[in-house]
Design an enzyme around this catalytic site. Structure first.
Site, PDB file in Angstrom:
ATOM      1  N   HIS A  47      27.398  10.048  -2.139  1.00 47.36           N
ATOM      2  CA  HIS A  47      28.229  10.383  -0.975  1.00 47.36           C
ATOM      3  C   HIS A  47      28.482   9.195  -0.056  1.00 47.36           C
ATOM      4  O   HIS A  47      29.321   9.281   0.841  1.00 47.36           O
ATOM      5  CB  HIS A  47      27.583  11.504  -0.161  1.00 47.36           C
ATOM      6  CG  HIS A  47      27.648  12.839  -0.820  1.00 47.36           C
ATOM      7  ND1 HIS A  47      28.828  13.446  -1.167  1.00 47.36           N
ATOM      8  CD2 HIS A  47      26.673  13.697  -1.210  1.00 47.36           C
ATOM      9  CE1 HIS A  47      28.577  14.616  -1.740  1.00 47.36           C
ATOM     10  NE2 HIS A  47      27.273  14.792  -1.784  1.00 47.36           N
ATOM     11  N   GLN A 158      16.987  15.531  -7.782  1.00 48.15           N
ATOM     12  CA  GLN A 158      17.236  16.402  -6.632  1.00 48.15           C
ATOM     13  C   GLN A 158      17.351  17.858  -7.049  1.00 48.15           C
ATOM     14  O   GLN A 158      18.066  18.195  -8.004  1.00 48.15           O
ATOM     15  CB  GLN A 158      18.517  15.964  -5.920  1.00 48.15           C
ATOM     16  CG  GLN A 158      18.292  14.714  -5.097  1.00 48.15           C
ATOM     17  CD  GLN A 158      19.376  14.549  -4.052  1.00 48.15           C
ATOM     18  OE1 GLN A 158      20.337  13.836  -4.286  1.00 48.15           O
ATOM     19  NE2 GLN A 158      19.234  15.216  -2.915  1.00 48.15           N
ATOM     20  N   GLU A 160      18.741  21.116  -5.633  1.00 51.32           N
ATOM     21  CA  GLU A 160      19.638  21.533  -4.548  1.00 51.32           C
ATOM     22  C   GLU A 160      20.639  22.581  -5.003  1.00 51.32           C
ATOM     23  O   GLU A 160      21.682  22.765  -4.377  1.00 51.32           O
ATOM     24  CB  GLU A 160      20.334  20.312  -3.926  1.00 51.32           C
ATOM     25  CG  GLU A 160      20.859  19.302  -4.919  1.00 51.32           C
ATOM     26  CD  GLU A 160      21.366  18.004  -4.305  1.00 51.32           C
ATOM     27  OE1 GLU A 160      21.404  17.891  -3.077  1.00 51.32           O
ATOM     28  OE2 GLU A 160      21.741  17.110  -5.075  1.00 51.32           O
ATOM     29  N   ASP A 186      22.863  20.523   0.536  1.00 52.61           N
ATOM     30  CA  ASP A 186      23.447  21.182  -0.638  1.00 52.61           C
ATOM     31  C   ASP A 186      22.647  22.416  -1.047  1.00 52.61           C
ATOM     32  O   ASP A 186      23.230  23.391  -1.527  1.00 52.61           O
ATOM     33  CB  ASP A 186      23.563  20.194  -1.805  1.00 52.61           C
ATOM     34  CG  ASP A 186      24.837  19.367  -1.680  1.00 52.61           C
ATOM     35  OD1 ASP A 186      25.869  19.937  -1.286  1.00 52.61           O
ATOM     36  OD2 ASP A 186      24.793  18.157  -1.948  1.00 52.61           O
TER      37      ASP A 186
HETATM   38  C1  3PY Z   1      21.403  17.136   0.808  1.00 50.79           C
HETATM   39  O1  3PY Z   1      20.763  17.461   1.819  1.00 50.79           O
HETATM   40  O2  3PY Z   1      22.169  17.892   0.192  1.00 50.79           O
HETATM   41  C2  3PY Z   1      21.242  15.794   0.279  1.00 50.79           C
HETATM   42  O3  3PY Z   1      21.476  15.558  -0.875  1.00 50.79           O
HETATM   43  C3  3PY Z   1      20.840  14.705   1.184  1.00 50.79           C
HETATM   44  O4  3PY Z   1      21.978  13.951   1.506  1.00 50.79           O
END
Ligand code: 3PY
Length: 266
Positions: A47, A158, A160, A186
């Protein structure tokens, strides 16, 4: 070879970091040199405005120039989910000298295994051995780099998405995964809640607590993105191991808006 984030993990100390979204090596260097309490800096090519090629490499060079006290430079690669065919992004980041990669939106153990394979030299994985840059910027010879890379490069995925939450145990169990990193923004959106403002919705907070437990039960570290010192301190007290504290552009916008408000008498 050893580096700040790995050292913090080995010492079981919370490792604080900064997210670099502004393009360019100067701001990465300024962020990396901002505090002795910093263990890692991520160049965000998902991002953030820094292109992976050659932007991330230039930022890593600038951070490495700080010397032995440098926080560990990490790269968040642009590709979400990490599938076969995007491994070149991991290869480029590591060949440029990144101490680890953060891969967004990993939802299954299969994808986590792909990420590990891309990060590790054979026989563990399939990373090609060729870059002269990564040993040079860390001041070691090629064989020292080769011999230590599989144990020192950090593989951070990650969690998310609902898929990632459902498969969190299986992802944490993948050998070679070092950190489950929670993206609260996210994660909130994908679970159907508003983004953290600044704290996540209670339901999302329950999921976050569960993910922390899942990571630790598997003997893995757990990371989370925060945007303030207060929030980061709370996450450290909760037991998180790798905690983002601020984002580079905040330093600029907060300072400018505060001073302009004071100047304007408001
Ligand atoms: C989120 O919080 O979605 C992230 O990936 C941190 O930028």
């Amino acid at each position: 070879t050893a580096h700040a984030l790995l050292n913090a993990f080995k010492a079981d100390k919370p490792a604080f970091g900064v997210w670099c979204m502004l393009p360019g090596a100067f701001s990465a260097r300024l962020a990396a040199q901002s505090s002795p309490h910093l263990s890692w800096v991520v160049i965000d090519c998902e991002h953030g405005m820094t292109p992976l090629q050659p932007g991330a490499a230039e930022s890593i060079q600038a951070i490495a120039g700080i010397g032995p006290s440098a926080p560990s430079p990490l790269v968040r690669i642009p590709a979400t989910g990490a599938t076969t065919g995007t491994g070149w992004q991991i290869k480029y980041a590591l060949d440029a000298g990144a101490r680890g990669v953060i891969v967004p939106m990993v939802g299954t153990a299969e994808k986590a295994k792909e990420v590990v394979a891309d990060c590790r030299f054979p026989p563990v994985g399939r990373r090609g051995f060729g870059s002269p840059i990564c040993p040079i910027i860390w001041g070691v010879d090629a064989m020292q780099y080769f011999n230590s890379a599989n144990d020192s490069i950090l593989v951070i995925v990650q969690i998310e998405t609902p898929e990632g939450v459902a498969n969190a145990e299986a992802i944490a169990a993948v050998s070679g995964i070092d950190v489950l990193f929670i993206g609260p923004y996210d994660l909130s959106l994908s679970l159907g809640y508003h983004p953290p403002s600044p704290d996540p919705h209670d339901e999302v907070e329950q999921v976050i607590k569960k993910l922390l437990k899942v990571a630790h039960s598997a003997g893995k570290k757990c990371g989370i993105f925060c945007t303030s010192g207060e929030q980061a301190a709370q996450r450290a007290a909760q037991g998180f191991d790798m905690i983002n504290v601020s984002v580079d552009y905040q330093a600029m916008t907060n300072d400018l808006s505060n001073k302009l408000a004071i100047a304007a008498g408001q």
